[in-house]
Design a protein around this motif. Structure first.
Motif, PDB file in Angstrom:
ATOM      1  N   PHE A  99      16.605 -15.842  16.530  1.00 53.68           N
ATOM      2  CA  PHE A  99      15.251 -16.332  16.322  1.00 53.68           C
ATOM      3  C   PHE A  99      14.278 -15.177  16.087  1.00 53.68           C
ATOM      4  CE2 PHE A  99      11.038 -17.481  18.036  1.00 53.68           C
ATOM      5  CZ  PHE A  99      10.679 -18.369  17.033  1.00 53.68           C
ATOM      6  N   LYS A 100      14.420 -14.099  16.814  1.00 57.11           N
ATOM      7  CA  LYS A 100      13.506 -12.967  16.638  1.00 57.11           C
ATOM      8  C   LYS A 100      13.628 -12.376  15.231  1.00 57.11           C
ATOM      9  CE  LYS A 100      13.257 -11.982  21.558  1.00 57.11           C
ATOM     10  NZ  LYS A 100      13.664 -11.119  22.689  1.00 57.11           N
ATOM     11  N   LYS A 101      14.846 -12.378  14.699  1.00 57.63           N
ATOM     12  CA  LYS A 101      15.044 -11.884  13.335  1.00 57.63           C
ATOM     13  C   LYS A 101      14.329 -12.790  12.331  1.00 57.63           C
ATOM     14  CE  LYS A 101      19.271 -12.097  11.714  1.00 57.63           C
ATOM     15  NZ  LYS A 101      20.705 -11.756  11.431  1.00 57.63           N
ATOM     16  N   ILE A 102      14.422 -14.086  12.543  1.00 58.42           N
ATOM     17  CA  ILE A 102      13.732 -15.064  11.687  1.00 58.42           C
ATOM     18  C   ILE A 102      12.223 -14.903  11.786  1.00 58.42           C
ATOM     19  CG2 ILE A 102      13.241 -17.535  11.438  1.00 58.42           C
ATOM     20  CD1 ILE A 102      16.173 -17.992  12.434  1.00 58.42           C
ATOM     21  N   LEU A 103      11.736 -14.749  13.014  1.00 52.02           N
ATOM     22  CA  LEU A 103      10.302 -14.671  13.267  1.00 52.02           C
ATOM     23  C   LEU A 103       9.689 -13.420  12.643  1.00 52.02           C
ATOM     24  CD1 LEU A 103       7.911 -16.000  14.778  1.00 52.02           C
ATOM     25  CD2 LEU A 103       8.566 -14.651  16.793  1.00 52.02           C
ATOM     26  N   LEU A 104      10.427 -12.333  12.662  1.00 53.62           N
ATOM     27  CA  LEU A 104       9.898 -11.067  12.160  1.00 53.62           C
ATOM     28  C   LEU A 104      10.036 -10.916  10.647  1.00 53.62           C
ATOM     29  CD1 LEU A 104      11.157  -8.624  14.956  1.00 53.62           C
ATOM     30  CD2 LEU A 104       8.822  -9.437  14.585  1.00 53.62           C
ATOM     31  N   TYR A 105      10.723 -11.852   9.992  1.00 49.98           N
ATOM     32  CA  TYR A 105      10.940 -11.716   8.553  1.00 49.98           C
ATOM     33  C   TYR A 105       9.640 -11.541   7.761  1.00 49.98           C
ATOM     34  CZ  TYR A 105      12.609 -12.490   3.818  1.00 49.98           C
ATOM     35  OH  TYR A 105      12.862 -12.336   2.484  1.00 49.98           O
ATOM     36  N   PRO A 106       8.579 -12.300   8.046  1.00 51.82           N
ATOM     37  CA  PRO A 106       7.343 -12.120   7.264  1.00 51.82           C
ATOM     38  C   PRO A 106       6.660 -10.771   7.468  1.00 51.82           C
ATOM     39  CG  PRO A 106       7.377 -14.275   8.309  1.00 51.82           C
ATOM     40  CD  PRO A 106       8.486 -13.473   8.917  1.00 51.82           C
ATOM     41  N   LEU A 107       7.072 -10.026   8.496  1.00 56.93           N
ATOM     42  CA  LEU A 107       6.483  -8.710   8.724  1.00 56.93           C
ATOM     43  C   LEU A 107       7.231  -7.604   7.984  1.00 56.93           C
ATOM     44  CD1 LEU A 107       5.630  -8.773  12.544  1.00 56.93           C
ATOM     45  CD2 LEU A 107       4.250  -9.544  10.611  1.00 56.93           C
ATOM     46  N   ARG A 108       8.369  -7.956   7.409  1.00 62.26           N
ATOM     47  CA  ARG A 108       9.172  -6.933   6.745  1.00 62.26           C
ATOM     48  C   ARG A 108       8.475  -6.467   5.465  1.00 62.26           C
ATOM     49  NH1 ARG A 108      12.318  -8.968   2.510  1.00 62.26           N
ATOM     50  NH2 ARG A 108      13.921  -7.362   2.752  1.00 62.26           N
ATOM     51  N   GLU A 109       8.718  -5.234   5.130  1.00 61.73           N
ATOM     52  CA  GLU A 109       8.129  -4.673   3.909  1.00 61.73           C
ATOM     53  C   GLU A 109       8.650  -5.429   2.695  1.00 61.73           C
ATOM     54  OE1 GLU A 109       7.750  -0.333   1.643  1.00 61.73           O
ATOM     55  OE2 GLU A 109       8.822  -0.516   3.544  1.00 61.73           O
ATOM     56  N   GLY A 110       7.762  -5.858   1.868  1.00 65.49           N
ATOM     57  CA  GLY A 110       8.149  -6.533   0.648  1.00 65.49           C
ATOM     58  C   GLY A 110       8.002  -8.038   0.679  1.00 65.49           C
ATOM     59  N   PHE A 111       7.762  -8.656   1.866  1.00 71.04           N
ATOM     60  CA  PHE A 111       7.673 -10.110   1.923  1.00 71.04           C
ATOM     61  C   PHE A 111       6.491 -10.646   1.107  1.00 71.04           C
ATOM     62  CE2 PHE A 111       6.016 -13.998   4.054  1.00 71.04           C
ATOM     63  CZ  PHE A 111       7.046 -14.848   3.706  1.00 71.04           C
ATOM     64  N   GLU A 112       5.348 -10.000   1.204  1.00 70.11           N
ATOM     65  CA  GLU A 112       4.184 -10.462   0.443  1.00 70.11           C
ATOM     66  C   GLU A 112       4.434 -10.355  -1.064  1.00 70.11           C
ATOM     67  OE1 GLU A 112       0.061  -9.794   1.670  1.00 70.11           O
ATOM     68  OE2 GLU A 112       0.890  -8.536   3.252  1.00 70.11           O
ATOM     69  N   ILE A 113       5.132  -9.305  -1.453  1.00 66.11           N
ATOM     70  CA  ILE A 113       5.475  -9.145  -2.871  1.00 66.11           C
ATOM     71  C   ILE A 113       6.404 -10.269  -3.308  1.00 66.11           C
ATOM     72  CG2 ILE A 113       6.651  -7.657  -4.547  1.00 66.11           C
ATOM     73  CD1 ILE A 113       5.704  -5.268  -2.868  1.00 66.11           C
ATOM     74  N   GLU A 114       7.361 -10.613  -2.436  1.00 60.38           N
ATOM     75  CA  GLU A 114       8.287 -11.708  -2.749  1.00 60.38           C
ATOM     76  C   GLU A 114       7.535 -13.031  -2.938  1.00 60.38           C
ATOM     77  OE1 GLU A 114      12.281 -10.207  -0.341  1.00 60.38           O
ATOM     78  OE2 GLU A 114      10.768 -11.397   0.689  1.00 60.38           O
ATOM     79  N   LEU A 115       6.528 -13.275  -2.099  1.00 69.25           N
ATOM     80  CA  LEU A 115       5.738 -14.503  -2.227  1.00 69.25           C
ATOM     81  C   LEU A 115       4.905 -14.511  -3.512  1.00 69.25           C
ATOM     82  CD1 LEU A 115       4.273 -15.484   1.273  1.00 69.25           C
ATOM     83  CD2 LEU A 115       5.788 -16.827  -0.172  1.00 69.25           C
TER      84      LEU A 115
END
Length: 380
Positions: free
Chosen positions: A258-274
């Motif tokens: 769950f912690k891995k799932i929760l932290l996914y939006p904080l990873r570098e590149g997530f905003e670019i992916e969106l």
């Protein structure tokens, strides 16, 4: 400007669209399924309730009651079973579990806002006619005519159905067992990104075969699957946050998964992916003449990740590193969603989307947030 200004302004404009006791339907965003008014009426009911709580203006409460009575009418449950959500003859008319969850959610809101148990009683009735498969820890679909259907194979549908159902006064055992089974049923990449389908199979051999096939499918269509999963990741987080509020003591919340799932939006590149568009083959889901959006069509244009990530940040605040200013980050995400899609002339979430009616209705997801201060680009 603050978030509740947006909610009230949008609710006021939406009152002008309330006609024949319901709100205008959409076409399920990028899925392009013509819908009945049930879904959008469900969403707007919750926004009207929030507008009433903010302003105490009776016209909003009257709208809540009008929509609630529509949602329990013969028109929405023509055969007395599940709610009629969509019209595509090639799919179920109930819109799987997720359509039912959205209307149950609205009726719970109406029952508590109007202090009338009839709405929640019907919500409970509809929830309980869905069979829970105890071998898989998942719910089966139920058709509008009352006939039984298969287990819903989409994880976010299962998650939201569990989350909304946990708000009702029903036996909690199924929710705990559902959570016990999440690690076996959810497909998660090493990065923490959740894929859309569940793992199927009721025994070890079936699970192995299904796992092998799903891995091949993921490999062949990895770009498409990733694109859709990115747009839906925050929707998963919102569902988890709803479930956590009612089932906070399950060990899953402390798990590394769950912690891995929760932290996914904080990873570098997530905003670019969106922000990425996609022009590849989408299995005919998107009409070729459709306009190109400026971002992921399953993200800002359909699932509002700005609201969803903010809700997850605030709900799971204790799970994030103390160095992160959660309130500020939540405000940032809400502001980004508003900047991308809110039209200050129409007072609706109608910009940069292929389904303005659906996205405007999904402002309701912001009603669970505090009155955040927004940093908006009002000069554009």
């Amino acid at each position: 400007m603050k978030l509740y200004d947006i909610i009230v302004d949008s609710a006021e404009k939406a009152l002008e669209k309330l006609s024949n006791h319901h709100m205008p339907p959409g076409h399920d965003g990028p899925h392009f399924d013509v819908e009945t008014p049930v879904r959008n009426s469900s969403h707007w009911l919750i926004t009207f309730q929030k507008a009433y709580e903010i302003t105490k203006e009776k016209r909003f409460l009257c709208a809540v009651e009008e929509l609630a009575n529509y949602l329990i009418s013969k028109e929405t449950r023509p055969m007395g079973a599940t709610f009629w959500h969509r019209k595509n003859p090639n799919k179920d008319f109930s819109n799987n579990l997720i359509g039912q969850a959205w209307t149950i959610e609205a009726l719970i809101t109406a029952s508590r806002g109007l202090n009338n148990s009839i709405y929640e009683d019907i919500a409970r009735e509809v929830f309980l006619i869905h069979k829970f498969d105890k071998s898989m820890g998942l719910w089966e679909r139920r058709n509008v005519d009352g006939s039984f259907n298969t287990v819903d194979g989409t994880f976010n549908h299962q998650l939201w159905f569990a989350a909304i159902g946990s708000m009702l006064n029903v036996d909690k055992d199924s929710f705990y067992f559902f959570m016990d089974m999440i690690p076996r049923q959810m497909i998660v990449k090493n990065s923490g990104l959740i894929y859309i389908p569940i793992k199927r199979g009721s025994n070890k051999i079936e699970k192995k075969i299904y796992g092998f096939l799903i891995n091949i499918w993921n490999l062949l269509e990895d770009e498409i699957n990733n694109y859709k999963a990115i747009g839906y990741h925050a929707f998963h987080l919102y569902g988890f946050a709803l479930l956590y509020k009612n089932i906070p003591d399950h060990s899953f919340w402390e798990s590394g998964l769950f912690k891995k799932i929760l932290l996914y939006p904080l990873r570098e590149g997530f905003e670019i992916e969106l922000d990425n568009t996609f022009s590849g083959n989408t299995r005919g889901k998107i009409p070729p003449e459709d306009k190109t959006l400026i971002h992921n069509r399953y993200g800002y244009a359909y699932n509002p990740p700005g609201f969803e990530i903010a809700f997850a940040l605030l709900t799971f605040k204790k799970f994030f590193p103390s160095s992160i200013d959660i309130d500020r980050l939540a405000s940032y995400w809400v502001s980004k969603q508003i900047d991308r899609c809110y039209n200050f002339k129409t007072k609706m979430m109608g910009n940069n989307t292929e389904d303005p009616e659906i996205l405007s209705a999904r402002l309701y997801e912001a009603t669970r947030l505090p009155n955040l201060e927004l940093n908006l680009n009002l000069e554009k």
